[in-house]
Design a protein around this motif. Structure first.
Motif, short mmCIF file in Angstrom:
data_model
loop_
_atom_site.label_atom_id
_atom_site.label_comp_id
_atom_site.label_asym_id
_atom_site.label_seq_id
_atom_site.Cartn_x
_atom_site.Cartn_y
_atom_site.Cartn_z
N ALA A 65 43.76 -4.06 42.36
CA ALA A 65 44.05 -4.14 43.53
C ALA A 65 43.51 -5.30 44.31
CB ALA A 65 43.44 -2.76 44.39
N PHE A 66 42.19 -5.69 43.95
CA PHE A 66 41.56 -6.81 44.62
C PHE A 66 42.39 -8.10 44.15
CE2 PHE A 66 38.87 -10.52 44.35
CZ PHE A 66 38.18 -10.50 45.68
N ALA A 67 42.89 -8.18 42.82
CA ALA A 67 43.33 -9.16 42.25
C ALA A 67 44.98 -9.43 42.84
CB ALA A 67 43.79 -9.38 40.66
N ILE A 68 45.40 -8.15 42.95
CA ILE A 68 47.01 -8.14 43.58
C ILE A 68 46.97 -8.72 44.95
CG2 ILE A 68 48.97 -6.52 44.15
CD1 ILE A 68 48.15 -4.95 41.81
N HIS A 69 45.96 -8.25 45.88
CA HIS A 69 45.89 -8.46 47.03
C HIS A 69 45.80 -10.21 47.28
CE1 HIS A 69 44.22 -5.05 49.54
NE2 HIS A 69 45.62 -4.77 48.87
N ALA A 70 45.41 -11.03 46.30
CA ALA A 70 45.26 -12.53 46.18
C ALA A 70 46.35 -13.25 45.51
CB ALA A 70 43.87 -12.79 45.68
N THR A 71 47.22 -12.43 44.80
CA THR A 71 48.28 -13.09 43.97
C THR A 71 49.76 -12.61 44.30
OG1 THR A 71 46.43 -12.60 42.19
CG2 THR A 71 48.69 -13.54 41.40
N PRO A 72 50.66 -13.59 44.27
CA PRO A 72 52.05 -13.21 44.31
C PRO A 72 52.60 -12.19 43.45
CG PRO A 72 51.71 -15.72 44.44
CD PRO A 72 50.40 -15.02 44.02
N ALA A 73 53.50 -11.36 43.74
CA ALA A 73 54.05 -10.05 42.91
C ALA A 73 54.61 -10.70 41.73
CB ALA A 73 54.91 -9.49 43.84
N SER A 74 55.16 -11.87 41.76
CA SER A 74 55.79 -12.47 40.43
C SER A 74 54.66 -12.75 39.55
CB SER A 74 56.72 -13.44 40.79
OG SER A 74 55.94 -14.63 41.11
N SER A 75 53.45 -13.31 40.03
CA SER A 75 52.56 -13.48 39.07
C SER A 75 51.71 -12.59 38.38
CB SER A 75 51.46 -14.73 39.62
OG SER A 75 52.12 -15.70 39.96
N VAL A 76 51.76 -11.28 39.43
CA VAL A 76 51.17 -10.38 38.99
C VAL A 76 51.88 -9.52 37.92
CG1 VAL A 76 50.46 -7.84 39.79
CG2 VAL A 76 50.08 -9.73 41.11
N GLY A 77 53.37 -9.55 37.94
CA GLY A 77 54.07 -8.68 36.99
C GLY A 77 53.93 -9.32 35.47
N ILE A 78 53.58 -10.99 35.39
CA ILE A 78 53.47 -11.49 34.34
C ILE A 78 52.31 -11.39 33.64
CG2 ILE A 78 53.68 -13.74 33.26
CD1 ILE A 78 55.84 -14.43 35.32
N LEU A 79 51.42 -11.79 34.50
CA LEU A 79 49.73 -11.53 34.02
C LEU A 79 49.27 -10.14 33.74
CD1 LEU A 79 48.07 -14.28 36.33
CD2 LEU A 79 48.30 -14.38 34.08
N LEU A 80 49.59 -9.20 34.58
CA LEU A 80 49.17 -7.94 34.12
C LEU A 80 49.69 -7.18 33.28
CD1 LEU A 80 47.06 -5.63 35.43
CD2 LEU A 80 48.34 -5.08 36.85
N GLY A 81 51.31 -7.29 33.47
CA GLY A 81 52.21 -6.60 32.29
C GLY A 81 52.17 -7.40 31.00
N GLY A 82 51.87 -8.83 31.10
CA GLY A 82 52.03 -9.43 29.82
C GLY A 82 50.43 -9.26 29.04
N SER A 83 49.67 -9.44 29.65
CA SER A 83 48.33 -9.18 29.17
C SER A 83 48.11 -7.96 28.57
CB SER A 83 47.24 -9.53 30.07
OG SER A 83 47.34 -10.72 30.75
N MET A 84 48.68 -6.82 28.92
CA MET A 84 48.28 -5.50 28.44
C MET A 84 48.79 -5.32 26.82
SD MET A 84 49.21 -2.84 31.40
CE MET A 84 48.06 -2.65 33.03
N PRO A 85 49.84 -5.49 26.57
CA PRO A 85 50.25 -5.46 25.21
C PRO A 85 49.46 -6.48 24.15
CG PRO A 85 51.91 -6.75 26.27
CD PRO A 85 50.99 -6.22 27.31
#
Length: 302
Positions: free
Chosen positions: A94-114
């Motif tokens: 949540a802290f990171a999402i508040h500071a980061t655009p949604a498009s970047s969140v989707g790539i970094l969070l979703g991409g890093s998980m697998p």
């Protein structure tokens, strides 16, 4: 309700794929709803209370039956599960999402998980991804690298914290993925325990640091109740646990990288965020990587 039904459904891989897809759709919505709160008075502690309080209440019969410390569940696995998808994960994300655009969140969070889930599987559990999955993981790395090269060069240095915390949050979730798979719990039991412990942790945080809920409009609270509590906190957690049971940790986590495109276009349509060619290319490459990393083109799947 769909996720709860999945937990009682068929053991076929197709049902696991459905659980993973439901999770991805809800997560994309969660990213947008959490990003939206950056412009409101509601804080991350209160978001955590909502996210985990509702499923803790709904699933109370489950955790009352298993107990807060199930005898058959090693304490280490419980701690990893609660940290990986509960209170620690939520506050970092949540802290990171508040500071980061949604498009970047989707790539970094979703991409890093697998990627994190695969690496943990290889190092600790002797999992061996085949060539097509390795190509998929490599594509995700390329997509993330394109985004970071573009975003970090154009962003204020203060925004770098968000970009660094998102892979950390993804790693926490990957740890949860493998811990839950070895816990012996059903998806509903795991969700109930994570919810109640995370709610208790957030209650303690609210007691120490205070709460902002009294100053938040009821409409905003209602939006977060639906997004954080009902969908993300309850339905998605159960659906993802079901997917892990049916598909295995690495393959279930791979589906999470489908969130980049959804989060990117959702951020543009609903939050007014600007997306450029670099973001589109990064999202497409990352999504193509996850398609390969799920093993759909692997010889054994054929």
């Amino acid at each position: 309700m769909v996720a709860l039904a999945l937990d009682r459904g068929s053991a076929a891989p197709a049902a696991g794929h459905a659980g993973a897809f439901i999770t991805v759709m809800i997560w994309a919505t969660w990213i947008l709803a959490t990003r939206h709160t950056a412009a409101t008075a509601i804080g991350t502690i209160d978001l955590g209370l909502i996210r985990y309080g509702i499923p803790a209440l709904v699933l109370a019969p489950v955790w009352l039956k298993t107990g807060l410390l199930p005898k058959a569940l090693p304490l280490s696995l419980l701690v990893l599960m609660v940290a990986g998808s509960g209170a620690v994960f939520f506050q970092v994300a949540a802290f990171a999402i508040h500071a980061t655009p949604a498009s970047s969140v989707g790539i970094l969070l979703g991409g890093s998980m697998p990627l994190a889930a695969a690496l943990i599987g290889v190092v600790f559990f002797q999992e061996r991804p085949d060539r097509m999955r390795i190509i998929g993981f490599s594509a995700i790395v390329v997509g993330v690298a394109i985004l970071l090269g573009r975003s970090l060069g154009a962003s204020d240095p203060s925004a770098w914290t968000g970009y660094g915390l998102l892979p950390a949050a993804a790693t926490l979730w990957a740890i949860y993925t493998h811990a839950f798979r070895r816990s012996g719990l059903s998806a509903v039991e795991g969700s109930a325990l994570i919810a109640v412990w995370s709610f208790l942790i957030h209650l303690a945080l609210a007691w120490v640091f205070g709460s902002t809920l009294a100053s938040v409009p009821l409409g905003e609270i209602g939006l977060q109740v639906l997004s954080q509590g009902v969908l993300s906190g309850l339905a998605a957690t159960v659906a993802y646990g079901f997917a892990v049971r049916r598909l295995g940790g690495t393959q279930a986590a791979a589906f999470t990288a489908l969130t980049p495109v959804l989060a990117m276009f959702g951020g543009a349509a609903l939050l007014g965020e600007t997306i450029g060619p670099y973001e589109i290319v990064a999202a497409v490459i990352t999504s193509a990587g996850v398609a390969l990393s799920t093993g759909i083109l692997s010889p054994r799947q054929a």
